[in-house]
Scaffold this motif. Structure first.
Motif, PDB file in Angstrom:
ATOM      1  N   ARG A   8       0.841  -1.197   0.000  1.00  0.00           N
ATOM      2  CA  ARG A   8       0.000   0.000   0.000  1.00  0.00           C
ATOM      3  C   ARG A   8       0.878   1.250   0.000  1.00  0.00           C
ATOM      4  O   ARG A   8       0.719   2.120  -0.812  1.00  0.00           O
ATOM      5  N   ASP A   9       1.808   1.334   0.965  1.00  0.00           N
ATOM      6  CA  ASP A   9       2.759   2.441   0.886  1.00  0.00           C
ATOM      7  C   ASP A   9       4.124   2.102   1.450  1.00  0.00           C
ATOM      8  O   ASP A   9       4.273   1.212   2.283  1.00  0.00           O
ATOM      9  N   PHE A  10       5.112   2.826   0.926  1.00  0.00           N
ATOM     10  CA  PHE A  10       6.479   2.747   1.415  1.00  0.00           C
ATOM     11  C   PHE A  10       6.722   3.998   2.244  1.00  0.00           C
ATOM     12  O   PHE A  10       6.451   5.103   1.786  1.00  0.00           O
ATOM     13  N   ILE A  11       7.253   3.826   3.451  1.00  0.00           N
ATOM     14  CA  ILE A  11       7.513   4.992   4.286  1.00  0.00           C
ATOM     15  C   ILE A  11       8.995   5.023   4.633  1.00  0.00           C
ATOM     16  O   ILE A  11       9.531   4.052   5.178  1.00  0.00           O
ATOM     17  N   GLY A  12       9.641   6.113   4.266  1.00  0.00           N
ATOM     18  CA  GLY A  12      11.046   6.276   4.629  1.00  0.00           C
ATOM     19  C   GLY A  12      12.025   5.821   3.562  1.00  0.00           C
ATOM     20  O   GLY A  12      13.232   5.905   3.750  1.00  0.00           O
ATOM     21  N   PHE A  13      11.514   5.337   2.431  1.00  0.00           N
ATOM     22  CA  PHE A  13      12.396   4.883   1.358  1.00  0.00           C
ATOM     23  C   PHE A  13      12.616   6.001   0.345  1.00  0.00           C
ATOM     24  O   PHE A  13      11.750   6.854   0.155  1.00  0.00           O
ATOM     25  N   THR A  14      13.776   5.972  -0.316  1.00  0.00           N
ATOM     26  CA  THR A  14      13.975   6.902  -1.420  1.00  0.00           C
ATOM     27  C   THR A  14      13.362   6.276  -2.670  1.00  0.00           C
ATOM     28  O   THR A  14      13.118   5.073  -2.702  1.00  0.00           O
ATOM     29  N   ASP A  15      13.144   7.098  -3.698  1.00  0.00           N
ATOM     30  CA  ASP A  15      12.570   6.577  -4.946  1.00  0.00           C
ATOM     31  C   ASP A  15      13.410   5.445  -5.501  1.00  0.00           C
ATOM     32  O   ASP A  15      12.904   4.473  -6.044  1.00  0.00           O
TER      33      ASP A  15
END
Ligand code: UDP
Ligand code: MG
Length: 329
Positions: A315-322
């Motif tokens: 659903r979502d990535f939190i804290g990752f760079t692109d």
């Protein structure tokens, strides 16, 4: 701790989580106590496997205070293997350590497994020498399970179920996990010549939350064992196993067919009897076993590996760079 090598290491810690709200903060603090300052840098990746309690909120709070905490938030519960696999796909450490989110593994053991890896191994497995789990639902099935896995996969370890492990980056990245496969990591890896080693680690009782698994898991573990055995032994020559069974059935069918023909024309017996049905059945089924086995196995491998399709959905990535999430499916 070998400070010299440790200082050059970027460490990724991957933790699958399913409804562990009360364990998260304690776990985080124990990890920090164990690894802070020992490595050039580190990240803690929590794979939130569709938790329905407050786990996600607790994780987000941690991320706000410490950016080294990253979250992969699944849309629903996809299982422990998928959660570990997602962590592998998006981690960037030179060394990757996995452990459970329920505090049963002791983060204080992390430096020991990393050090062992630095001695030149590809995978270091924890061995819960003094396991703190329920006798009937955990220890006994696991005793037999471990013996069986060891016998069938021919990879000799004491404990296949321990989640505390260290991997070299490329090894972690090359593993695709699904079903209950995380416990077969050493066996799957042995297929491409990767050697595992084992060291005793601490194991603790579960203090908060409850185990996600009961006896039902044993069945799933055994079913996966059949797949693993297939992948390990026959995947390059599937005809040897399916073809063998199929040819045996067709051969038997052919012989009984000859016998029926002989008894009809030479002994003047009627061919219209049960044996005729058996003959037809054997020949047809034999042919089917060969083709169906081949097709099914090839398809499942393409599905899981060839298309690079992941078994989970984020659903979502939190804290990752692109860049970290570039290989998003
Ligand atoms: N887990 C998960 N998804 C699941 C089940 C479990 O991510 O569907 C996580 C769980 O939160 C824990 C780890 O996997 O961090 C091991 O689970 P558990 O403690 O229930 O297994 P046990 O120790 O009883 O074998
Ligand atoms: Mg546990």
């Amino acid at each position: 701790m070998n400070k010299k090598t440790g200082k050059n290491i970027y460490l990724s810690i991957v933790i699958p989580l399913y409804n562990e709200e009360e364990n998260i903060e304690i776990l985080y603090r124990e990890i920090i106590a164990a690894v802070d300052g020992k490595y050039s840098d580190f990240e803690i990746i929590f794979s939130n496997d569709g938790s329905s309690d407050g786990s996600l909120e607790r994780l987000k709070k941690l991320h706000q205070t410490d950016k080294r905490v990253k979250i992969i938030n699944f849309r629903k519960n996809f299982g422990q293997s998928a959660a570990i696999s997602a962590g592998f796909n998006h981690c960037k450490g030179d060394v990757v350590v996995t452990l459970d989110g329920d505090l049963q593994n002791d983060p204080a053991d992390i430096p020991a497994v990393v050090d062992k890896l630095n001695e030149g191994y590809d995978i270091v497995n924890g061995w819960r020498k003094k396991r703190k789990d329920k006798m009937l639902t955990k220890k006994i099935p696991s005793f037999f399970g471990n013996k069986l896995i060891s016998f069938i996969t021919r990879v000799k370890l004491h404990d296949y179920g321990c989640s505390l492990r260290a991997f070299k980056k490329d090894v972690a990245k090359s593993l695709k996990l699904y079903g209950e496969m995380h416990r077969y990591i050493p066996a799957i890896a042995s297929r491409i010549g990767i050697k595992s080693v084992e060291i005793p680690v601490n194991h603790r009782e579960r203090r908060h939350g409850k185990s996600q698994y009961g006896l039902g898991r044993t069945i799933r573990v055994i079913l996966d064992l059949i797949t693993i055995k297939y992948l390990l032994t026959y995947s390059h020559r599937p005809l040897q196993i399916f073809g063998g069974v199929g040819l045996f059935m067709m051969g038997t069918g052919f012989i009984s067919g000859l016998y029926i023909t002989y008894s009809k024309y030479f002994l003047n017996q009627s061919a219209d009897r049960p044996l005729l049905f058996l003959t037809v059945l054997l020949i047809f089924l034999g042919f089917q076993v060969i083709t169906l086995g081949l097709v099914a196995e090839m398809l499942s491998r393409i599905y899981h590996e060839g298309l690079n399709k992941n078994v989970y959905s984020v659903r979502d990535f939190i804290g990752f760079t692109d860049e970290d999430i570039d290989d998003r499916p």
